[in-house]
Motif scaffolding. Structure first.
Motif, mmCIF file in Angstrom:
data_model
loop_
_atom_site.group_PDB
_atom_site.id
_atom_site.type_symbol
_atom_site.label_atom_id
_atom_site.label_comp_id
_atom_site.label_asym_id
_atom_site.label_seq_id
_atom_site.Cartn_x
_atom_site.Cartn_y
_atom_site.Cartn_z
ATOM 1 N N ILE A 44 0.840 -1.195 0.000
ATOM 2 C CA ILE A 44 0.000 0.000 0.000
ATOM 3 C C ILE A 44 0.877 1.248 0.000
ATOM 4 O O ILE A 44 1.816 1.369 0.773
ATOM 5 C CB ILE A 44 -0.931 0.010 1.224
ATOM 6 N N GLY A 45 0.541 2.174 -0.876
ATOM 7 C CA GLY A 45 1.261 3.447 -0.943
ATOM 8 C C GLY A 45 0.466 4.455 -1.739
ATOM 9 O O GLY A 45 -0.451 4.087 -2.496
ATOM 10 N N ARG A 46 0.810 5.724 -1.601
ATOM 11 C CA ARG A 46 0.114 6.771 -2.362
ATOM 12 C C ARG A 46 0.764 6.871 -3.739
ATOM 13 O O ARG A 46 1.458 7.829 -4.079
ATOM 14 C CB ARG A 46 0.162 8.100 -1.609
ATOM 15 N N ARG A 52 -4.723 5.897 -2.600
ATOM 16 C CA ARG A 52 -3.693 4.898 -2.309
ATOM 17 C C ARG A 52 -3.975 3.636 -3.119
ATOM 18 O O ARG A 52 -5.128 3.276 -3.360
ATOM 19 C CB ARG A 52 -3.681 4.557 -0.823
ATOM 20 N N THR A 53 -2.908 2.953 -3.522
ATOM 21 C CA THR A 53 -3.046 1.717 -4.271
ATOM 22 C C THR A 53 -2.142 0.640 -3.681
ATOM 23 O O THR A 53 -1.232 0.902 -2.901
ATOM 24 C CB THR A 53 -2.692 1.895 -5.763
ATOM 25 N N SER A 54 -2.421 -0.592 -4.089
ATOM 26 C CA SER A 54 -1.590 -1.751 -3.753
ATOM 27 C C SER A 54 -1.910 -2.814 -4.788
ATOM 28 O O SER A 54 -2.820 -2.646 -5.607
ATOM 29 C CB SER A 54 -1.895 -2.253 -2.335
ATOM 30 N N ASP A 69 -9.425 8.998 -2.431
ATOM 31 C CA ASP A 69 -9.625 9.901 -1.305
ATOM 32 C C ASP A 69 -11.079 10.358 -1.227
ATOM 33 O O ASP A 69 -11.618 10.566 -0.142
ATOM 34 C CB ASP A 69 -8.718 11.121 -1.439
#
Length: 234
Positions: A44-46, A52-54, A69
């Motif tokens: 997970i990260g911005r 955010r995606t993963s 968001d």
């Protein structure tokens, strides 16, 4: 069902990933990795400016979770297919021949922490890195799609052969508002080789929205106790 026949002179190499919008990305990752055992493709990260995606490896391609968001759906929904082109210039020309100009956008990442999460080493993370070059159609299609050509390091890191073995996905079932007319249009746009896996088929039942409703795998049905209502696909 309408089965996409593919192209005898393909310009798309393969399905690279699906984009799945989710109401809770931590819940989605916990379910797919810890409970169902799918390998993490990236944490997970911005990685998107608006959320955010993963990613997890499904078996031949990746499933990208996206928690926006603003405007996140109430249930996990897949409405975008992303293909790897054989050659961006060739793909651009083929779509222009269909009357669909394509827009090219390069994605660069300057944030050292996000680069480390993507797998870049400390030296590489000190300078901005090219992540991918994407081609987007200039007008809406019967099913949302775009092309993603990753930078060499990420292309290798995110390829099916680089991730732990997972039973292969054999078929995607898409629901669209007008299967009879949408099917031939989608077949023209998704220019992969014939018999490419996973097979992409259109449901005979029209859907209110164009979305993936089933992912069929050699693994068999997934156990989603108490969570089925949180997913619009099975």
């Amino acid at each position: 069902m309408y089965r996409l026949s593919g192209s005898e002179s393909p310009w798309l190499r393969r399905l690279d990933h699906l984009i799945c919008e989710v109401p809770d990305i931590e819940e989605a990752m916990e379910l797919f990795t810890e409970r169902l055992g799918f390998p993490v493709a990236w944490p997970i990260g911005r990685f998107w400016p608006q959320g955010r995606t993963s990613g997890v490896a499904l078996g031949g391609f990746n499933l990208e979770f996206l928690q926006l968001d603003e405007g996140a759906p109430s249930a996990a929904t897949i409405r975008t297919l992303v293909f790897e082109p054989i050659d961006l210039a060739v793909a651009t020309r083929r779509y222009e021949e269909m009357g669909i100009p394509m827009s090219l956008r390069e994605k660069w990442e300057p944030d050292p922490e996000l680069l480390r999460l993507r797998g870049f080493d400390e030296d590489e993370a000190r300078t901005p890195q090219l992540i991918c070059r994407n081609l987007y159609p200039s007008r809406p299609a019967p099913f949302d799609f775009f092309l993603c050509d990753y930078a060499p390091k990420l292309k290798e890191r995110l390829s099916p052969s680089a991730l732990p073995s997972v039973p292969a996905v054999t078929q995607l079932v898409l629901a669209v508002p007008a299967p009879a007319s949408d099917g031939p249009q989608i077949d023209r746009l998704f220019g992969t080789a014939p018999n490419l896996r996973p097979e992409i088929v259109l449901s005979e039942k029209p859907g209110d929205l164009a979305e993936v409703i089933e992912i069929r795998s050699e693994r068999g049905p997934l156990d989603l106790p108490g969570r089925a209502s949180r997913f619009r696909f099975a």
